[in-house]
Design an enzyme around this catalytic site. Structure first.
Site, PDB file in Angstrom:
ATOM      1  N   TYR A   1      -1.487   9.215   6.349  1.00 27.19           N
ATOM      2  CA  TYR A   1      -2.202   7.938   6.204  1.00 27.19           C
ATOM      3  C   TYR A   1      -1.331   6.807   5.631  1.00 27.19           C
ATOM      4  O   TYR A   1      -0.270   7.058   5.113  1.00 27.19           O
ATOM      5  CB  TYR A   1      -3.519   8.083   5.476  1.00 27.19           C
ATOM      6  CG  TYR A   1      -3.572   8.538   4.030  1.00 27.19           C
ATOM      7  CD1 TYR A   1      -2.481   8.554   3.189  1.00 27.19           C
ATOM      8  CD2 TYR A   1      -4.797   8.934   3.501  1.00 27.19           C
ATOM      9  CE1 TYR A   1      -2.586   8.951   1.877  1.00 27.19           C
ATOM     10  CE2 TYR A   1      -4.929   9.339   2.187  1.00 27.19           C
ATOM     11  CZ  TYR A   1      -3.814   9.344   1.384  1.00 27.19           C
ATOM     12  OH  TYR A   1      -3.932   9.733   0.083  1.00 27.19           O
ATOM     13  N   GLU A   2      -1.844   5.606   5.792  1.00 28.93           N
ATOM     14  CA  GLU A   2      -1.113   4.365   5.453  1.00 28.93           C
ATOM     15  C   GLU A   2       0.293   4.379   6.066  1.00 28.93           C
ATOM     16  O   GLU A   2       1.275   4.040   5.412  1.00 28.93           O
ATOM     17  CB  GLU A   2      -1.101   4.132   3.947  1.00 28.93           C
ATOM     18  CG  GLU A   2      -2.495   3.775   3.452  1.00 28.93           C
ATOM     19  CD  GLU A   2      -2.538   2.940   2.193  1.00 28.93           C
ATOM     20  OE1 GLU A   2      -1.603   2.153   1.966  1.00 28.93           O
ATOM     21  OE2 GLU A   2      -3.525   3.072   1.455  1.00 28.93           O
ATOM     22  N   GLY A   3       0.368   4.782   7.318  1.00 31.08           N
ATOM     23  CA  GLY A   3       1.647   4.842   8.039  1.00 31.08           C
ATOM     24  C   GLY A   3       2.231   6.229   7.976  1.00 31.08           C
ATOM     25  O   GLY A   3       2.636   6.683   6.902  1.00 31.08           O
TER      26      GLY A   3
ATOM     27  N   GLY B   1       0.827  -1.215   0.000  1.00 26.04           N
ATOM     28  CA  GLY B   1       0.000   0.000   0.000  1.00 26.04           C
ATOM     29  C   GLY B   1       0.849   1.247   0.000  1.00 26.04           C
ATOM     30  O   GLY B   1       0.513   2.252  -0.634  1.00 26.04           O
TER      31      GLY B   1
END
Lengths: 380, 249
Positions: free
Chosen positions: A362-364, A242
């Site tokens: 987002y996503e880390g 991702g």
């Protein structure tokens, strides 16, 4: 070493660019201002095969490599980062998650609708009290024999309303901590699912983001992905990939802002000449170009490693952290180069600056990426 | 029924055109090649017609006169949806040569309808379409902006001064199309891009054509002069400059 793209990759890049300029650009400011989801454009993107870019043709996908995928995302994000995030979550997380970790029955049941765009995919991991610390899942999936009963709340869910298929991460065995977590494929319209209000965000305003509440939602046993307790590992492995998509999105946002700043600097005059002729601006452009090139190379290398079966966990964390951070820097400088015009919506760069911010979150977050990177290099 | 669409391989319309030092040849360094925009519209409409024809149009083929460097452009045409393609392996030196080569294939392969863009965006000769028709001794309709099947008849609309002319036509013929023939060129779908690799490009040697014309040299237009801003109060100076410099008064 070979830094050349193939003819097909270039054709996909051009197709995405043409689509973005023709279909996404005209109303992008209005969609952002009014938080309008790009339904029409998503339908067209689905027809062109952007909803199953890397999925195998066996399940209705386009069967492209990850280089093609990131080139397409980058081009879309240059113009409309909201559309890019819908595609990134759908392709990198939902489609890839089911194709690579689901069983054959799950693949046959869910992937064709995802590939055709009949159903958009969403990924539900974050919770009100579990963002970066994804092990602290409070959503419970109670094992009831032939089904699981889901209860809990998920936060910041991209495409929460428009999606047809959710992948939900939830805790089944709290005593086992992260080893008790499972991943489930859930029909968005299952009884007991309700949505919080549309989040009024700083950027990505035309993607629909909500919190999602589960109240006694029955999930068939056969919808669990992998063995009992595989959910945390599944989520972490999925997020490695991702990150490549979000890095591509971030560098696309940066590239879009850079293109606009470059064009503007050649047109706008101050002190008798185009501002690009002033070293103060020329050096900014040079710095932006170097960062863009570095970011792109990290994204393409991550995608290449994924395509070639080489572990990409470290390089994708590097790509995500670097591209998100330089997207913020480049878009900020693009606004600066535009001066007062950069501060108004008509010139796009203020929107791109707002959109860049979330790629650091987002996503880390960028900080989480640095944990991943530092742990990996210290282990060596 | 079969449609043949002429596909020119031209520099992208945003390319900065440069020539070699002798001003005889285009400097192709850094040039990105694309399908001639009018040909891309023609191809899009041909594919739409095929899709709407309920099997009446059995295939749409693309044809290009050019060397091997044209093939990426031809494959783009295949990715957009052409069923197959021809490449006549010779330098597309002038309209007469190109038209002669295309006519030969169209005749031998029995194409019913030939689509040609009204002009190419590089040399703008606007001659290939009508020359093909002459070589084949068939009808041609120029400036076509609409193509429809109506109860088995083919109805074309063409732009004329101040209006439009509607034409009924029998095959075979050449339709020389312009803007309006379709709304936008078709963007290739992912599936199309993958399939393009598997579709055939038939490469053939050119027929011998007499060389009737030779380009001696090219000139690029002079760089645009700097824009002069005249203060609204200084009308005398404005008139003087329009007279002495711009020479429009």
């Amino acid at each position: 070493m070979n830094f050349e793209f193939t003819e097909e990759q270039l054709m996909i890049q051009q197709a995405a660019r043409d689509f973005a300029e023709r279909e996404l650009l005209p109303d992008v400011i209005e969609r952002d201002a009014k938080s309008i989801f790009p339904h029409r454009q998503m339908k067209l993107l689905a027809e062109l095969g952007f909803f199953g870019i890397t999925l195998s043709p066996e399940y209705g996908g386009s069967g492209m490599d990850n280089i093609s995928y990131v080139l397409a995302l980058e081009e879309i994000a240059k113009i409309d980062a909201s559309s890019a995030v819908v595609l990134a979550v759908h392709n990198s997380l939902t489609c890839y998650g089911i194709e690579h970790y689901g069983n054959e029955e799950q693949k046959r049941k869910f992937l064709p609708d995802l590939a055709s765009g009949n159903k958009i995919g969403a990924f539900l991991l974050s919770e009100p009290e579990a963002g970066s610390d994804a092990t602290s899942q409070k959503t419970i999936a109670e094992d009831k024999g032939d089904y699981y009963l889901l209860n809990g709340t998920k936060n910041w869910i991209t495409s929460a309303d428009t999606a047809g298929i959710y992948i939900v991460i939830a805790q089944t065995h709290p005593e086992l901590k992260y080893k008790g977590i499972n991943a489930f494929i859930v029909d968005r319209h299952s009884e007991g699912i309700s949505l919080g209000p549309h989040e009024d965000k700083m950027g990505m305003r035309s993607s629909d983001t909500h919190s999602v509440m589960f109240t006694d939602v029955k999930v068939p046993k056969e919808n669990r992905i992998g063995e009992d307790g595989f959910g945390f590992k599944f989520a972490m492995q999925l997020l490695d990939g991702g990150r490549i998509g979000i890095a591509a999105q971030a560098i696309g946002i940066a590239g879009g802002a850079f293109n606009l700043a470059l064009k503007y600097s050649k047109e706008r005059k101050a002190f008798g000449t185009e501002i690009a002729n002033h070293q103060a601006i020329a050096f900014k452009l040079a710095d932006m170009a170097v960062k863009l090139e570095n970011g792109r190379n990290l994204v393409y290398k991550s995608a290449w490693q994924k395509d070639n079966g080489i572990n990409y966990s470290l390089v994708s964390a590097m790509a995500k952290q670097y591209c998100a951070d330089v997207a913020m820097e480049i878009t900020t400088e693009a606004v600066q180069i535009h001066g007062g015009y950069g501060y108004v919506k008509e010139y796009h760069v203020e929107r791109l600056m707002r959109e860049a911010k979330v790629t650091q979150i987002y996503e880390g977050t960028s900080e989480i990426q640095k944990i991943v990177i530092s742990r990996a290099i210290l282990k060596e | 029924m079969k449609i043949l669409v002429c596909i020119g391989n031209v520099p992208d319309t945003t390319t900065k055109i440069k020539f070699d030092t002798g001003m005889q040849n285009l400097d192709t360094n850094g040039v990105q090649w694309v399908i001639n925009p009018w040909d891309e519209l023609a191809l899009t409409r041909a594919l739409e017609i095929k899709e709407q024809s309920a099997g009446k149009i059995e295939k749409v083929s693309a044809i290009n006169v050019g060397l091997v460097n044209s093939e990426p452009t031809i494959r783009k045409a295949l990715a957009i949806g052409a069923d197959d393609a021809f490449r006549i392996n010779c330098e597309p030196s002038d309209s007469y040569t190109i038209a002669a080569q295309i006519a030969e294939v169209a005749k031998n392969e029995n194409y019913d309808i030939i689509f040609s863009g009204i002009e190419s965006s590089d040399f703008n000769a606007a001659a290939v379409g009508s020359m093909i028709a002459e070589f084949m001794d068939i009808a041609s309709v120029s400036a076509v902006s609409s193509f429809e099947f109506n109860d088995g008849d083919i109805i074309l609309k063409r732009e004329i001064d101040g209006g439009k002319e509607t034409v009924k036509i029998q095959t075979p013929f050449v339709a020389i199309v312009q803007k309006g023939i379709c709304i936008n060129p078709r963007i290739p779908a992912m599936r199309g891009i993958m399939m393009a690799k598997t579709k055939p490009i038939k490469v053939s040697t050119p027929v011998s054509v007499e060389n009737l014309a030779e380009a001696l040299s090219f000139e690029v237009p002079p760089a645009k002069a700097e824009c002069k801003m005249i203060d609204a109060e200084e009308t005398d100076l404005l008139i003087e400059l329009l007279h002495s410099e711009a020479k429009v008064l």
